[in-house]
Enzyme design. Structure first.
Site, mmCIF file in Angstrom:
data_model
loop_
_atom_site.group_PDB
_atom_site.id
_atom_site.type_symbol
_atom_site.label_atom_id
_atom_site.label_comp_id
_atom_site.label_asym_id
_atom_site.label_seq_id
_atom_site.Cartn_x
_atom_site.Cartn_y
_atom_site.Cartn_z
ATOM 1 N N TYR A 109 13.291 29.956 32.403
ATOM 2 C CA TYR A 109 12.528 29.818 31.161
ATOM 3 C C TYR A 109 11.022 29.927 31.403
ATOM 4 C CZ TYR A 109 10.227 27.327 27.321
ATOM 5 O OH TYR A 109 9.364 26.963 26.312
ATOM 6 N N LYS A 163 8.523 33.126 30.442
ATOM 7 C CA LYS A 163 7.423 32.853 29.508
ATOM 8 C C LYS A 163 6.080 33.246 30.125
ATOM 9 C CE LYS A 163 7.554 30.889 25.939
ATOM 10 N NZ LYS A 163 7.646 31.405 24.529
#
Length: 566
Positions: free
Chosen positions: A315, A319
């Site tokens: 994640y 990002k």
């Protein structure tokens, strides 16, 4: 009442009179919002008042004096807040008037609160176009109704507008069939033209937030999605701002102070990282594996690549790539990046403790309160950087108003709590949880809930949990409290899950860095008195004991029971 508040805020009699009137009205509004959440008597199983006889949980190094007072808005002193720009601040109310938006990820936790705030505080708002991944318009309309219009989050607006509520929401919120994973966002040409002709701000909230999501999908949405959205924005005739929701942990495994600096491959991200190469690796895995094995391998690949380059998980890694794509492709478009830490339940708006889904800290709380696993792999003194969702939404709107004037720049804001003089420690959060769960347990049991014990070693943690599960199984099977020599299959699965959970949260349960919030503090200082009350996001004002014991945990229970019976 709010209109009366606005009238007084724009007149110029004696400052002491204005301040007293504002404080009285603000306190009344806050009380109405908090009390109106409950219909009838409050559920004492979900929330209980702190009394003077409540035993104090002592902590070894982070002791706080107990707070028994009900929450009221914290007011700045007149000297501190009343400046020459106080009457206008950053101009939030002025900026919101008549603006139209395109929002991705609108059915998510943060985006819903953001939509609520935009609609409630700006009656003159234009259209909010909501990108939804559905097969056809009928499905998009249904999702809008089921996931937004019908949400209890909007109950205060519904109470205000009564029978006209649905018509109001449908006139402002326009569902758009599309997909951030496709070129031109997968929007039909006529709708794309209408949107590009109208919107003033793009708000990028979409993302794969599961830590170990399959790598190909995380890359497509988190890394490449912002670029597609940015490309669409460049074709919008009057776009004033591109606002992207990232995460404070986007910089990877860092120590010391984490700055509010936009990320860019080749500058503050190693030039060895190549997004195209990562896409090829993920595509090869898709071609090579099938079914469950494909999902497993893609999850493992994402975690391996993230940790190879110095990030905690898939994640945060993807990002970071997404931020770099924005910085490389933005051209002259003004960009704001909001980096919240761990977003948790609302502090006060629209009512205390609103939560969507069993998220972030919830699995740890459930393992403790429901399964009585009083062991944690972590550091008692580590920073527990959580921030209420309503504060993140307020910071987003304030930054949008400040930078939505068309000036070409990229500005990042760390919306966090660890950089303040009032940080929450992991051990404190679990002490407060123990305090609440002893008085209001998650399950009916005769077992006494122990305080959490922290372990620096995964081996020690695993051994202690294994013994605890074995003891629980022995008590259930024989009633004599004798521990069996072997775990049952169910016990082994439980142990495997808890160890996996500990590994997943390890970067956060041992977190020692602090987020720089110079830009965020500067933005707070620019707000007018009215803006601070209506759009406050100062983490220094959070009473952590009150928040955990009386707000967050009761909110978590409501969400847990709602999910159980829905």
């Amino acid at each position: 009442m709010r209109y009366l508040y606005r009238i007084f805020s724009h007149t110029k009699p004696s400052i002491s009179v204005v301040s007293l009137l504002k404080m009285a009205i603000s306190n009344l509004l806050a009380t109405i919002n908090a009390v109106s959440f409950f219909s009838g008597k409050p559920d004492h199983f979900l929330a209980r008042p702190l009394s003077q006889t409540t035993p104090r949980i002592q902590t070894s190094c982070c002791h706080r004096e107990p707070s028994f007072k009900p929450w009221t808005p914290i007011m700045m002193s007149e000297v501190e807040t009343y400046t020459k720009s106080d009457s206008h601040g950053v101009g939030i109310f002025r900026f919101l008037q008549g603006k139209s938006y395109l929002i991705t990820g609108a059915t998510g936790f943060l985006a819903k609160v953001l939509i609520l705030k935009l609609v409630r505080e700006s009656p003159e708002i234009g259209n909010i176009f909501i990108l939804m991944k559905t097969e056809h318009q009928e499905s998009a309309n249904k999702r809008l109704y089921d996931e937004i219009i019908s949400s209890d989050l909007f109950r205060l607006i519904k109470q205000t507008h009564g029978s006209s509520y649905e018509a109001l929401m449908k006139s402002k919120l326009i569902p758009v069939v599309g997909d951030i994973g496709e070129d031109n966002l997968g929007i039909k040409s006529q709708m794309a033209y209408n949107i590009s002709d109208e919107i003033d701000v793009i708000i990028s909230c979409a993302g794969r937030t599961t830590f170990d999501y399959r790598y190909d999908s995380a890359l497509n949405v988190n890394a490449l999605g912002p670029g597609r959205l940015l490309s669409f924005g460049k074709g919008c005739k009057k776009l004033k701002l591109f606002l992207h929701i990232s995460t404070a942990y986007v910089t990877g495994n860092k120590e010391g102070k984490i700055l509010e600096t936009p990320l860019c491959i080749g500058e503050n991200i190693t030039s060895h990282l190549n997004i195209e190469t990562e896409m090829k690796l993920a595509s090869e895995a898709v071609r090579k594996f099938y079914g469950r094995e494909e999902i497993k391998k893609l999850k493992e690949l994402g975690m391996e690549r993230a940790q190879y380059y110095g990030w905690e998980n898939t994640y945060t890694f993807t990002k970071a790539m997404g931020e770099s794509v924005i910085q490389n492709q933005r051209g002259d478009l003004p960009v704001v990046i909001i980096r919240p830490s761990i977003i948790e339940s609302s502090y006060k708006e629209p009512f205390p403790g609103w939560l969507q889904g069993i998220r972030m800290s919830a699995p740890l709380i459930l393992a403790y309160g429901k399964d009585h696993i009083a062991d944690m792999w972590g550091d008692y003194k580590s920073s527990c950087d959580i921030i209420p969702v309503d504060m993140v939404a307020n910071a987003t709107i304030a930054a949008m108003a400040k930078h939505g004037c068309g000036v070409s720049e990229t500005k990042a804001y760390n919306v966090t709590s660890s950089s303040h003089a009032n940080p929450l420690r992991l051990g404190e959060s679990m002490d407060f949880s123990h305090q609440h769960l002893c008085d209001s347990p998650l399950i009916k049991t005769v077992m006494e809930l122990e305080r959490v014990k922290f372990y620096n070693s995964l081996e020690d943690f695993t051994s202690s949990v294994s013994i605890r599960i074995a003891k629980q199984e022995g008590e259930m099977s024989s009633g004599r409290g004798e521990s069996p020599t072997m775990l049952s299959m169910k016990g082994k699965r439980k142990l495997k899950y808890l160890v996996s959970l500990a590994r997943t949260y390890q970067p956060y349960t041992f977190f020692q860095a602090r987020f720089d919030d110079t830009n965020t503090r500067g933005l707070i200082q620019e707000l007018s008195m009215e803006e601070r009350r209506m759009f406050g996001f100062n983490g220094r004002d959070i009473d952590w004991e009150h928040y955990i014991v009386n707000v967050h945990l009761p909110g978590l229970k409501r969400e847990l029971f709602r999910g159980r019976f829905s």
